[in-house]
Design an enzyme around this catalytic site. Structure first.
Site, PDB file in Angstrom:
ATOM      1  N   SER A 183      53.151  48.719  58.792  1.00 37.18           N
ATOM      2  CA  SER A 183      54.193  49.675  58.575  1.00 37.18           C
ATOM      3  C   SER A 183      55.576  49.121  59.282  1.00 37.18           C
ATOM      4  O   SER A 183      56.095  48.343  59.131  1.00 37.18           O
ATOM      5  CB  SER A 183      53.676  51.075  59.015  1.00 37.18           C
ATOM      6  N   ASP A 229      49.738  52.721  53.347  1.00 37.41           N
ATOM      7  CA  ASP A 229      49.823  52.309  54.580  1.00 37.41           C
ATOM      8  C   ASP A 229      48.808  51.681  55.362  1.00 37.41           C
ATOM      9  O   ASP A 229      47.673  52.139  55.369  1.00 37.41           O
ATOM     10  CB  ASP A 229      50.277  53.653  55.384  1.00 37.41           C
TER      11      ASP A 229
END
Length: 277
Positions: A41, A159
């Site tokens: 991320s 994610d």
């Protein structure tokens, strides 16, 4: 190859301001001892600036773009849109602060983790010129608050922090025995368990395996911390973490707080490099 040196950078949305400071200090001191890097991320986004040797790029992306209402917009979310527009952030960052692609892709291997929506498990893929934008989007595609599901190489993702926030075990599996980990929380942090598993199952009804990963996230995260604190005998793991009074949260938008967090990262990175010398 066993015995390699690796750098692992955790995500954490705006908490990534700390890692941006750490990596800027590495560039300042020409500290590049690693054989490969891994990010998740915001950690992967920060590594783009480091590998392309562009100091302040990540700082500018976080403080100038991620604080914009074009990226973070609660009103838009209430109307059924994205709370955070990850793809806009990536595209706008690449337009305003163009990447030195030659430096980025001729450097050491760069891996990112994203959560496969079908399996709920992390996939670790190498960032290349062909997948760059979508791959960074995939590792950063915060579930629920970002509606899109990035896909490439026949797989779709959310994610990476859902399934592996700190891919230190994966770095070890790939042969790294000298690993530096940049965390987004103070070293004392332990992730609490999800309180409402039924809510997670409802929110991720379309992707039941992702729901399982979300409910098991704390266990895996704390397991990574345990691995860091008690590594295998053949591994040396160094940790760079924010101090206990680090005040930046996942969605902190206050520039003063972000600047302070960045300064903490600069100091921690410089201390780390000087301690090695």
């Amino acid at each position: 190859m066993a015995g390699q040196k690796a750098l692992v950078v955790e995500g954490g949305a705006m908490r990534g301001i700390f890692a941006s400071g750490v990596l800027d200090s590495f560039m300042e001191l020409n500290h590049r001892p690693y054989d490969f890097v891994m990010g998740v991320s915001a950690g992967a986004s920060n590594l783009v600036g480091y590998l392309s040797n562009q100091p302040l790029r990540s700082y500018q992306v976080i403080t100038q773009l991620a604080t914009s209402s074009r990226f973070y917009n609660p009103g838009r979310f209430l109307r059924g849109g994205d709370l955070v527009d990850v793809r806009w952030l990536i595209d706008e960052a690449n337009e305003r602060y163009p990447i030195n692609e030659e430096a980025l892709f001729s450097s050491i291997p760069f891996y990112a983790a994203a959560t496969n929506i079908e399996t709920g498990k992390p996939d670790y893929y190498q960032i290349t010129p062909d997948n760059f934008v979508t791959a960074i989007e995939a590792t950063s595609a915060l579930p629920i608050v970002y509606k899109k599901t990035p896909c490439f190489d026949g797989q779709c993702y959310t994610d990476g922090g859902v399934s592996d926030s700190i891919p230190v075990k994966e770095a070890y599996r790939r042969g790294a025995r000298d690993i530096t980990v940049v965390l987004s929380h103070p070293e004392s942090y332990e992730m609490p368990k999800v309180k409402s598993e039924w809510m997670m199952k409802k929110l991720f009804a379309r992707y039941p395996e992702v729901a399982k990963s979300v409910t098991a996230r704390a266990e895996k995260y704390n397991g990574s911390l345990e691995f860091i604190r008690n590594p295998p005998k053949d591994a040396n793991i160094r940790v760079i973490a924010p101090p206990e009074h680090f005040a930046v949260k996942r969605l902190t938008m206050n520039k003063g707080a972000l600047d302070h967090g960045y300064s903490m990262g600069l100091i921690a990175g410089r201390m780390h490099v000087h301690s090695l010398k």
